[in-house]
Design a protein around this motif. Structure first.
Motif, short mmCIF file in Angstrom:
data_model
loop_
_atom_site.label_atom_id
_atom_site.label_comp_id
_atom_site.label_asym_id
_atom_site.label_seq_id
_atom_site.Cartn_x
_atom_site.Cartn_y
_atom_site.Cartn_z
N LEU A 58 -13.74 25.03 84.30
CA LEU A 58 -14.38 26.30 84.01
C LEU A 58 -14.56 27.14 85.27
O LEU A 58 -14.99 26.63 86.31
CB LEU A 58 -15.74 26.07 83.34
N ALA A 59 -14.24 28.41 85.18
CA ALA A 59 -14.44 29.34 86.29
C ALA A 59 -15.87 29.87 86.23
O ALA A 59 -16.60 29.64 85.26
CB ALA A 59 -13.43 30.49 86.17
N ASP A 60 -16.27 30.60 87.26
CA ASP A 60 -17.61 31.20 87.29
C ASP A 60 -17.81 32.07 86.06
O ASP A 60 -16.95 32.88 85.70
CB ASP A 60 -17.78 32.06 88.54
N GLY A 61 -18.94 31.90 85.40
CA GLY A 61 -19.29 32.68 84.24
C GLY A 61 -18.70 32.17 82.93
O GLY A 61 -18.96 32.75 81.87
N GLN A 62 -17.91 31.11 82.97
CA GLN A 62 -17.34 30.54 81.74
C GLN A 62 -18.16 29.34 81.29
O GLN A 62 -18.81 28.69 82.10
CB GLN A 62 -15.89 30.10 81.97
N LYS A 63 -18.10 29.06 79.98
CA LYS A 63 -18.76 27.88 79.45
C LYS A 63 -18.09 27.47 78.15
O LYS A 63 -17.37 28.26 77.53
CB LYS A 63 -20.26 28.12 79.23
N TRP A 64 -18.35 26.24 77.74
CA TRP A 64 -17.83 25.74 76.47
C TRP A 64 -18.68 26.30 75.35
O TRP A 64 -19.90 26.45 75.48
CB TRP A 64 -17.85 24.21 76.43
N SER A 65 -18.05 26.62 74.22
CA SER A 65 -18.75 27.17 73.08
C SER A 65 -18.10 26.67 71.78
O SER A 65 -17.38 25.69 71.80
CB SER A 65 -18.71 28.71 73.14
N TRP A 66 -18.36 27.36 70.68
CA TRP A 66 -17.90 26.97 69.35
C TRP A 66 -17.04 28.07 68.75
O TRP A 66 -17.11 29.23 69.14
CB TRP A 66 -19.09 26.71 68.43
N THR A 67 -16.24 27.70 67.78
CA THR A 67 -15.46 28.63 66.95
C THR A 67 -15.39 28.04 65.55
O THR A 67 -15.33 26.81 65.41
CB THR A 67 -14.02 28.79 67.49
N VAL A 68 -15.40 28.86 64.55
CA VAL A 68 -15.17 28.42 63.18
C VAL A 68 -14.08 29.30 62.59
O VAL A 68 -14.10 30.51 62.75
CB VAL A 68 -16.47 28.44 62.33
N THR A 69 -13.10 28.67 61.98
CA THR A 69 -12.04 29.41 61.31
C THR A 69 -12.19 29.24 59.81
O THR A 69 -12.73 28.24 59.34
CB THR A 69 -10.64 28.94 61.75
N PHE A 70 -11.71 30.22 59.06
CA PHE A 70 -11.79 30.18 57.61
C PHE A 70 -10.78 31.18 57.07
O PHE A 70 -10.24 31.99 57.82
CB PHE A 70 -13.20 30.51 57.11
N THR A 71 -10.52 31.11 55.78
CA THR A 71 -9.67 32.12 55.14
C THR A 71 -10.55 32.99 54.26
O THR A 71 -11.47 32.51 53.60
CB THR A 71 -8.56 31.47 54.29
N ASP A 72 -10.27 34.29 54.30
CA ASP A 72 -11.03 35.21 53.45
C ASP A 72 -10.38 35.28 52.07
O ASP A 72 -9.34 34.64 51.84
CB ASP A 72 -11.17 36.57 54.14
N PRO A 73 -10.95 36.02 51.13
CA PRO A 73 -10.41 36.05 49.76
C PRO A 73 -8.95 36.54 49.68
O PRO A 73 -8.24 36.21 48.75
CB PRO A 73 -11.34 37.01 49.02
N ALA A 74 -8.51 37.30 50.68
CA ALA A 74 -7.12 37.77 50.70
C ALA A 74 -6.18 36.71 51.27
O ALA A 74 -4.98 36.93 51.35
CB ALA A 74 -7.02 39.06 51.51
N GLY A 75 -6.73 35.57 51.70
CA GLY A 75 -5.91 34.50 52.27
C GLY A 75 -5.63 34.67 53.75
O GLY A 75 -4.83 33.95 54.33
N ILE A 76 -6.30 35.62 54.39
CA ILE A 76 -6.11 35.88 55.81
C ILE A 76 -7.04 34.98 56.61
O ILE A 76 -8.23 34.90 56.33
CB ILE A 76 -6.40 37.36 56.14
N GLU A 77 -6.48 34.29 57.62
CA GLU A 77 -7.31 33.43 58.45
C GLU A 77 -8.10 34.27 59.43
O GLU A 77 -7.56 35.16 60.09
CB GLU A 77 -6.46 32.41 59.21
N LYS A 78 -9.38 33.99 59.51
CA LYS A 78 -10.29 34.68 60.42
C LYS A 78 -10.97 33.64 61.30
O LYS A 78 -11.08 32.48 60.93
CB LYS A 78 -11.38 35.44 59.64
N ALA A 79 -11.44 34.08 62.45
CA ALA A 79 -12.18 33.20 63.35
C ALA A 79 -13.48 33.88 63.73
O ALA A 79 -13.51 35.07 64.03
CB ALA A 79 -11.36 32.89 64.60
N LEU A 80 -14.55 33.10 63.69
CA LEU A 80 -15.87 33.57 64.08
C LEU A 80 -16.29 32.74 65.27
O LEU A 80 -16.10 31.52 65.28
CB LEU A 80 -16.82 33.36 62.90
N SER A 81 -16.84 33.39 66.29
CA SER A 81 -17.24 32.70 67.51
C SER A 81 -18.52 33.32 68.04
O SER A 81 -19.01 34.33 67.51
CB SER A 81 -16.14 32.84 68.57
N HIS A 82 -19.05 32.74 69.11
CA HIS A 82 -20.23 33.29 69.78
C HIS A 82 -20.01 34.77 70.09
O HIS A 82 -20.87 35.61 69.80
CB HIS A 82 -20.47 32.48 71.07
N GLU A 83 -18.86 35.10 70.64
CA GLU A 83 -18.59 36.48 71.05
C GLU A 83 -18.45 37.43 69.87
O GLU A 83 -18.88 38.57 69.94
CB GLU A 83 -17.36 36.51 71.96
#
Length: 174
Positions: A58-83
């Motif tokens: 990790l560089a300065d200012g970076q850290k480990w975090s989480w992500t969750v992926t899912f498909t919406d009703p249209a079948g499109i994959e989306k990702a939700l994260s801290h940011e």
């Protein structure tokens, strides 16, 4: 170094995402990952497979975090994260209050302005979780979550301690 007493933590954004997913039965293929790097130039850490290597330095200012992926009703994959959750909060807190749905953001705005130690004790509604995540993902509300009544002056009134409940302010402490 700035004052970090108000920063929204990784745990807080994850709790918002969990609340959104728990009430969004229309999402499919939900997959959580705790191996995401966030911070300046985090995308430079990505491997050729599009994933962050476990041995990444990790560089300065970076850290480990989480992500969750899912498909919406249209079948499109989306990702939700801290940011992405922070982006949703930013769009709501600094967005236009004069919009027809602006009143529904008052509770979120109040929660955001609370000091971190107080904010972590307060619980946003399931509808608020949904609004924050939708604003981060789509920059709009795709479906309006159920609301809990007309706007209040203090959305967390029922969660606050009365003055006698706090040992620091009770008459016995003096």
């Amino acid at each position: 170094m700035g004052n970090n007493n108000h920063l929204i933590s990784d745990d807080e954004t994850r709790k918002i995402a969990e609340g959104f997913l728990a009430t969004s039965s229309w999402l499919g293929n939900v997959t959580w990952a705790d191996n995401t790097i966030i911070g300046p130039n985090a995308d430079h850490q990505l491997g050729f497979d599009g994933k962050f290597p476990k041995e990444a330095q990790l560089a300065d200012g970076q850290k480990w975090s989480w992500t969750v992926t899912f498909t919406d009703p249209a079948g499109i994959e989306k990702a939700l994260s801290h940011e992405i959750v922070l982006l949703g909060l930013t769009r709501i807190v600094y967005g236009d209050l004069s919009s027809p749905d602006g009143w529904s953001y008052f509770g979120i705005r109040q929660w955001f302005t609370e000091p971190a130690h107080e904010r972590t004790r307060l619980t946003l509604s399931a509808a608020d979780h949904s609004r924050i995540c939708q604003k981060g993902l789509y920059d709009k509300i795709v479906y309006e979550p159920r609301t809990e009544g007309f706007p209040k002056s203090d959305w967390f009134e029922d969660q606050r301690r009365s003055p006698g409940d706090d040992p620091m302010t009770s008459p016995e402490a003096n």
